[in-house]
Motif scaffolding. Structure first.
Motif, short mmCIF file in Angstrom:
data_model
loop_
_atom_site.label_atom_id
_atom_site.label_comp_id
_atom_site.label_asym_id
_atom_site.label_seq_id
_atom_site.Cartn_x
_atom_site.Cartn_y
_atom_site.Cartn_z
N VAL A 139 43.09 33.31 42.49
CA VAL A 139 43.04 32.01 41.81
C VAL A 139 42.93 32.21 40.29
N LEU A 140 42.28 33.29 39.88
CA LEU A 140 42.02 33.49 38.45
C LEU A 140 43.19 34.13 37.71
N ILE A 141 44.18 34.62 38.45
CA ILE A 141 45.34 35.22 37.78
C ILE A 141 46.44 34.17 37.70
N PRO A 142 46.88 33.83 36.50
CA PRO A 142 47.89 32.78 36.37
C PRO A 142 49.16 33.14 37.14
N ASP A 143 49.77 32.13 37.73
CA ASP A 143 50.99 32.36 38.50
C ASP A 143 52.19 32.38 37.56
N GLU A 144 52.25 33.44 36.76
CA GLU A 144 53.36 33.57 35.80
C GLU A 144 54.16 34.80 36.17
N ALA A 145 55.40 34.80 35.68
CA ALA A 145 56.30 35.90 36.04
C ALA A 145 55.67 37.26 35.74
N ARG A 146 55.05 37.38 34.57
CA ARG A 146 54.58 38.70 34.16
C ARG A 146 53.35 39.14 34.95
N GLN A 147 52.70 38.22 35.63
CA GLN A 147 51.51 38.58 36.38
C GLN A 147 51.82 38.81 37.86
N GLN A 148 53.12 38.76 38.20
CA GLN A 148 53.47 38.88 39.61
C GLN A 148 53.05 40.20 40.25
N PRO A 149 53.17 41.35 39.55
CA PRO A 149 52.71 42.59 40.21
C PRO A 149 51.24 42.52 40.61
N GLU A 150 50.42 41.93 39.75
CA GLU A 150 48.99 41.82 40.07
C GLU A 150 48.78 40.90 41.26
N ARG A 151 49.52 39.80 41.28
CA ARG A 151 49.38 38.85 42.39
C ARG A 151 49.85 39.47 43.70
N ARG A 152 50.98 40.19 43.62
CA ARG A 152 51.48 40.85 44.84
C ARG A 152 50.47 41.86 45.36
N PHE A 153 49.81 42.56 44.43
CA PHE A 153 48.82 43.55 44.83
C PHE A 153 47.71 42.89 45.64
N LEU A 154 47.19 41.78 45.12
CA LEU A 154 46.08 41.10 45.80
C LEU A 154 46.55 40.50 47.14
N LEU A 155 47.76 39.95 47.13
CA LEU A 155 48.30 39.39 48.38
C LEU A 155 48.46 40.48 49.43
N GLY A 156 48.88 41.68 48.97
CA GLY A 156 49.03 42.82 49.87
C GLY A 156 47.70 43.20 50.50
N ARG A 157 46.65 43.22 49.67
CA ARG A 157 45.32 43.55 50.20
C ARG A 157 44.86 42.50 51.21
N LEU A 158 45.14 41.25 50.91
CA LEU A 158 44.77 40.17 51.84
C LEU A 158 45.50 40.34 53.17
N GLU A 159 46.76 40.73 53.05
CA GLU A 159 47.58 40.94 54.26
C GLU A 159 46.95 42.04 55.13
N GLU A 160 46.49 43.12 54.47
CA GLU A 160 45.89 44.23 55.21
C GLU A 160 44.64 43.80 55.97
N LEU A 161 44.01 42.74 55.52
CA LEU A 161 42.75 42.31 56.13
C LEU A 161 42.94 41.29 57.23
N LYS A 162 44.18 41.02 57.58
CA LYS A 162 44.42 40.00 58.61
C LYS A 162 44.06 40.50 60.00
#
Lengths: 479, 133
Positions: free
Chosen positions: A456-479
């Motif tokens: 939520v704290l990382i803006p959903d901007e193009a340049r921040q996508q690698p960071e967002r993907r990283f966190l989404l990946g970690r969330l995926e691992e915890l499913k």
């Protein structure tokens, strides 16, 4: 200039750092590109207006020669500009003279061939161009005419001998200190250094810092106006003033480096420039005539961080954190040089925050895996860093290091104390670090909640996508 | 890189000048153009005839319509266009800052030339598809 949110440019967080990316076009615009199409002279205007029509452009230089001149521009323009600034004493005039000297080369060299020593040729051409410009201005504006005479006398005085290599390096240092003068707004310091010392174009810098070219151009115009209005001299400050002024310069260099600390290859350009600037600053003599320890520390830090560039993102541009990096991809030469510099800085006993951060990076560089890393030593280094540069971000990194040898519970309780102080309430990495420790403790629900909070704290901007993907990946691992 | 410099002037102000003043202005401006040309910065340029000599085309009720003059009613009007060859935006600013017309009350808008090559390529592809059908 805010090249990144403040939380991203804090001292390097070893395990939890997710740096932002920025894109600097790797291929600079060809300098002095000419129009290919020929133009015709024609003016059919009835009313006289201050805008003229066309005549032919100077003839184009042959391909290979113009490429040589472009290469020369890239490698030499910074040096030549700095020397012209010293000789002329005016940044704008020196810049114009430098561009015109290169234009003169494009026109003259096809006939005369490449001179034996292109650099002195260009400096000399620049001097004459500056005199021409001053004469022109003097003719149009009486107030400028005295100035023109003075300048002419000064330039003629120094016209005799070509400046020596060493003298030219000193000229570059002078220019760096002027561009990073504390009287200039901080964003202007960064922009001016990149343009005047590193030779990047306004547009390239604007792209790197995600602002429009006109915004960046204004920063440069304003910074130059401060230099002119306050008559900031072009010189390297002496002894007592040096350490204070050097601090400002190092900060600019580190900002440039961080702007290039990117998951994408395109950010490499800025980091390379920052490392180049760091090497130049090694020539600034400290009170003992040796390089200043913090210059060695910063250069060491940059080299050690840069050594991991190939390992810290995947082919898809995804972030790979230190514990999961393929360490065989680390650049051994950069590590060796970085460690040697860091050790020299530590031995001086006058080191500061950059050297301590370099020492932390060096411990990682010498470890074959995250598990075999000496986390106790890293914690001790963080303790010292907190003493000289207190920061909740450094405390967060220390907590992560403690978790690595004392166990996740220990780290978690430190992070929770930090979060309770609220200084890091909006700092995404605090939550992703908490999430990681919860994950290791098997507290899945808490881990997920913390990753989500970070997201939520990382803006959903193009340049921040690698960071967002990283966190989404970690969330995926915890499913 | 190319920068399009749009020069605006106030016709009333020009009309109020003496002939000597006007000649001085014109001479200085042409001299500066020569200087830009000699250094490869002057890629192209045209002066514009006064606004009342032009007209504007637009689309109305499914047809092209025309009207005298441009829409905007401002004191300043576009007097000329200069295509400047400069290394970057700040270089363009520096070159235009010395343009003598500024002293005489003209103002310049500096706009980087747009690169439509990608857009043109995409458009050609789209049009190629249409004809292939």
């Amino acid at each position: 200039m805010q090249p990144a949110p403040q939380w991203m440019t804090e001292p390097c967080a070893v395990l939890v750092t997710i740096h932002f990316d920025c894109s600097l076009n790797a291929a600079p615009n060809p300098p002095l590109a000419r129009t290919r199409g020929e133009t015709t002279a024609h003016c059919g205007c009835v009313e006289l207006s201050p805008f003229a029509s066309l005549t032919g452009m100077p003839p184009n230089a042959p391909e290979d020669l113009s490429r040589t001149i472009e290469d020369l521009y890239r490698s030499e323009s910074g040096r030549i500009l700095a020397t012209l600034v010293r000789l002329i004493g005016d940044l704008d005039l020196a810049e114009e003279a430098m561009h015109e000297a290169f234009a003169a080369a494009l026109e003259t060299w096809p006939q005369t061939g490449l001179p034996d020593k292109p650099r002195p040729w260009l400096i000399s051409a620049g001097r004459f161009k500056a005199i021409d410009a001053m004469r022109r201005r003097g003719r149009l504006d009486a107030a400028q005419s005295d100035l023109a005479l003075q300048l002419e006398a000064r330039v003629n005085e120094t016209l005799q001998e070509a400046p020596q290599e060493e003298e030219m390096e000193d000229d570059r240092l002078r220019l760096i200190f002027t561009c990073c003068h504390p009287a200039l707004p901080s964003e202007g310091q960064v922009a001016l250094t990149l343009r005047e010392v590193c030779g990047l174009t306004t547009e390239e810098i604007a792209r790197a810092f995600l602002v429009t070219p006109s915004t960046l151009a204004q920063r440069i115009v304003r910074a130059k106006a401060v230099i002119r209005d306050k008559a900031i001299p072009y010189q390297v400050p002496v002894s007592q003033e040096l350490s204070e002024r050097l601090g400002a310069v190092l900060q600019v260099v580190y900002l440039v480096f961080n702007a290039g600390y990117s998951a994408e290859a395109t950010g490499a350009g800025l980091s390379r420039e920052a490392i180049r600037l760091g090497r130049l600053l090694l020539d600034v003599p400290g009170p003992d005539l040796l390089p200043e320890p913090e210059v060695m520390g910063l250069l060491g830090l940059m080299l050690l961080q840069e050594s991991r560039r190939a390992a810290r993102s995947s082919a898809e541009g995804d972030v790979i954190l230190l514990d999961r990096q393929d360490r065989s991809l680390w650049d051994r030469d950069q590590i060796a040089e970085g460690i040697a510099l860091t050790e020299r800085a530590l031995r001086s006993r006058r080191f500061g925050a950059y050297t301590l951060q370099a020492a932390i990076a060096a411990v990682h560089a010498e470890s074959s895996s995250a598990a075999s890393t000496d986390w106790r030593q890293i914690t001790l280094l963080y303790d010292r860093l907190i003493r000289i540069q207190p920061s909740p971000v450094v405390e967060l990194n220390r907590a992560v290091a403690i978790a690595m040898y004392a166990g996740p519970e220990q780290g978690l309780s430190l992070i929770d104390d930090l979060l309770a102080r609220e200084e890091l309430a909006d700092y995404p990495l605090a939550y992703s670090a908490r999430a990681d420790l919860c994950r290791r403790l098997g507290r899945v629900a808490e881990a997920r909640a913390a990753y989500e909070k970070a997201l939520v704290l990382i803006p959903d901007e193009a340049r921040q996508q690698p960071e967002r993907r990283f966190l989404l990946g970690r969330l995926e691992e915890l499913k | 890189m190319k920068y399009i410099c749009l020069g605006y002037y106030d016709p009333a102000k020009h009309a109020g000048m003496t002939e000597a003043e006007r000649n001085a202005m014109v001479d200085e401006c042409f001299e500066y153009d020569d200087h830009l040309r000699a250094n490869g910065h002057f890629a192209a340029g045209e002066a514009l005839q006064p606004r009342e000599t032009g007209l504007t085309l637009y689309w109305k009720n499914g047809k092209v319509a025309s009207t005298d003059g441009p829409y905007a009613e401002t004191k300043e009007q576009l007097g000329g266009i200069l295509v400047l060859e400069a290394r970057d935006m700040n270089h363009a600013i520096q070159l235009i800052s010395q343009h003598p017309a500024l002293k005489y009350g003209s103002l310049f808008e500096i706009r980087p030339a747009g690169d439509l090559s990608e857009m043109m390529k995409a458009s050609e592809q789209r049009r190629g598809k249409l004809t292939a059908r």
